[in-house]
Scaffold this active site. Structure first.
Site, short mmCIF file in Angstrom:
data_model
loop_
_atom_site.label_atom_id
_atom_site.label_comp_id
_atom_site.label_asym_id
_atom_site.label_seq_id
_atom_site.Cartn_x
_atom_site.Cartn_y
_atom_site.Cartn_z
N SER A 142 0.83 -1.20 0.00
CA SER A 142 0.00 0.00 0.00
C SER A 142 0.87 1.26 0.00
O SER A 142 1.72 1.42 -0.87
CB SER A 142 -0.98 -0.06 1.18
OG SER A 142 -2.03 0.85 1.00
N ASP A 190 -7.86 -5.66 -6.46
CA ASP A 190 -7.70 -4.41 -5.72
C ASP A 190 -7.95 -3.23 -6.66
O ASP A 190 -7.41 -3.18 -7.76
CB ASP A 190 -6.28 -4.33 -5.16
CG ASP A 190 -6.00 -3.03 -4.43
OD1 ASP A 190 -6.95 -2.46 -3.85
OD2 ASP A 190 -4.83 -2.61 -4.42
N HIS A 232 -6.25 -6.29 -2.22
CA HIS A 232 -5.18 -5.39 -1.80
C HIS A 232 -4.14 -6.09 -0.91
O HIS A 232 -2.96 -5.81 -1.00
CB HIS A 232 -5.81 -4.22 -1.03
CG HIS A 232 -4.87 -3.11 -0.69
ND1 HIS A 232 -4.35 -2.26 -1.64
CD2 HIS A 232 -4.37 -2.70 0.51
CE1 HIS A 232 -3.57 -1.36 -1.04
NE2 HIS A 232 -3.56 -1.61 0.25
#
Length: 506
Positions: A225, A413, A470
């Site tokens: 991330s 994601d 994700h």
């Protein structure tokens, strides 16, 4: 035209292009304001930290006397640990928790967990950085690739696919104010990658001084991330330190970015394309949202040459692209578009807070009265001036010097989608660029089934992971462990080339 005037012009264009989406949608009303966005992020994970940032003001802690010169560390065993049927015993392993007072800070202490490899102490040392920005790495410890998972009765169960099965594993709470890391001085809150990477480098030097037997092991930097920003900056800092012979030489072999934000100019441009490809928006909506892209690109260019004002402006401008898609998508989980968010809840990570706030656990790891700030909205807001900066720029030098890079992304994601990550990797200029782009796509197989598709040349690899969102280690734990093991061993692409083309036209 003066730069402040240009910024005002950009913001006026933003209003023209985006008002139809934002003003008429209750779900997104005000969501582009950083404080609201940060709170939204935390609530979606069902987290409720008592404090917004870990700034200690008069609270007592047994660790306030941490010196500048060494780590204060203790070996521990988590309470309520269910013994493994495979013969693994925590008594035979080194599980440590500790603090280090950062010497180039006003009064900051960085907290970490260290788990020795279940396989061999000679395995590589792997450090993991969770993003946010401002979310604790304990999210990964208990929900992704750490040694344990938390059961509903607050007992711990060994993770069959924890990354400590292939590495000596470090998790750091950073930037300062996140997790159990704290300071008594608000000036220690970081705003850019120089501050973040220098803190991590200082910590790493102290860690290897405390554990000299590990200093010669291969070293890898990993995370996901917003760590797509942290990781390249940290890798470059380690590389510079090695070249300058600045302290202990760190055997940096590679760095891996999972569903990261690294080159915003490329990745924000990919949002409408990904959303269209996945059926989230229609062609007419794609065309309308795409009109914001030139404004976003202009704002990012200003961020790269100007100070904080233009970087804040670019954050507001470019996030309208993402917000516009969400206004159409409704209650979609943008971390995994296969699922829906129920109310404000997209994931339930609340057991982490419950577990770490138990007195028996806090006593075991030695944090005293320090609060656990699972995700910090203050740290999130402080890093906004860093958000739109391009961290790809320092990567080519690392590749040229033989430091490996793995960029991997779960295919479902949206927020840091595989398409945007693929595009910046393929656009990156380095000596192996043409050969990388021309290299064949090959399947990534686990237990005879295709778990992903990858392209590799020399030190650079891109992997699209199937059936994952994700958080790849959470969604595909076995595949992610195999990915790590094979990548570190240099055997990730040892299969026959596939027949389909992974990467969309640039």
């Amino acid at each position: 035209m003066e730069k402040p005037i240009v910024i005002c012009y950009i913001l006026s264009l933003l209003c023209i292009y985006s008002s139809a989406f934002l003003l008429n949608d209750r779900r997104l009303s005000g969501s582009n304001f950083p404080s609201l966005q940060a709170e939204k992020l935390i609530r979606e994970l069902n987290l409720f930290p008592k404090e917004k940032v870990n700034i200690v003001e008069g609270r007592e802690s047994p660790l306030l006397a941490v010196t500048d010169k060494r780590i204060v560390e203790k070996k521990f065993k988590f309470p309520n640990l269910v013994e493994s049927g495979s013969g693994v015993s925590v008594e035979d392993l080194g599980h440590h928790a500790g603090y280090y007072k950062l010497p180039h800070s006003h009064d900051a202490r960085m907290f970490y967990f260290f788990f020795e490899s279940r396989n061999s102490k000679k395995d590589p040392v792997v450090i993991w950085l969770t993003g946010g920005p401002g979310c604790s790495s304990e999210l990964a410890v208990f929900y992704e690739n750490g040694p344990f998972t938390i059961a509903d009765n607050m007992s711990l169960v060994w993770n069959e696919h924890g990354w400590d099965k292939a590495s000596n594993l470090l998790y750091v709470d950073q930037p300062i104010g996140t997790g159990f890391s704290y300071s008594s001085d608000k000036r220690d809150i970081r705003h850019n990658e120089d501050g973040v990477s220098n803190d991590l480098y200082d910590f790493l030097q102290a860690f290897f001084e405390e554990h000299p037997q590990l200093a010669k092991n291969d070293f890898y930097i990993t995370g996901e991330s917003y760590a797509g920003h942290y990781i390249p900056a940290f890798a470059s800092r380690v590389h510079r330190g090695n070249k300058a012979k600045d302290g202990i030489q760190i055997n940096l072999k590679g760095f891996a970015i999972g569903n990261g934000l690294t080159d915003p100019a490329v990745q924000y441009k990919a949002y409408p394309d990904y959303a269209l490809d996945m059926g989230i928006i229609k062609k007419s909506e794609h065309a309308r949202i795409s009109k914001i892209i030139p404004v976003c690109e202009m704002a990012i260019k200003l961020c790269g040459t100007d100070g904080t004002l233009s970087c804040l402006a670019s954050y507001f401008v470019c996030n309208t692209i993402f917000s516009s898609i969400l206004s159409i998508a409704g209650d979609i989980n943008y971390y995994d578009i296969r699922t829906k968010c129920v109310g404000s809840l997209c994931y339930d990570f609340s057991n982490m807070e419950k577990f770490l706030n138990q007195k028996s656990v806090r006593d075991a790891i030695g944090v005293g009265e320090i609060e656990f700030v699972s995700c910090s909205p203050i740290v999130y807001e402080a890093m906004l001036v860093d958000w739109m900066r391009n961290l790809e720029v320092g990567i080519p030098e690392l590749l040229e010097d033989g430091v490996k890079l793995l960029v991997y992304a779960g295919e479902y994601d949206l927020i840091c989608n595989w398409l945007g990550n693929s595009r910046w990797v393929h656009a990156m200029e380095w000596s192996g660029h043409k050969d990388f782009v021309a290299s064949p796509e090959v399947p990534f197989e686990v237990d005879g089934s295709e778990a992903g598709a990858l392209r590799t040349h020399g030190p650079l690899t891109f992997l699209k992971v199937h059936d994952a969102g994700h958080m790849v280690p959470m969604d595909q734990p076995k595949a992610s462990l195999e990915m790590l093991k094979r990548w570190m061993a240099g055997t990730l692409s040892d299969v026959q080339a596939g027949s389909e083309n992974l990467v969309a036209e640039m």
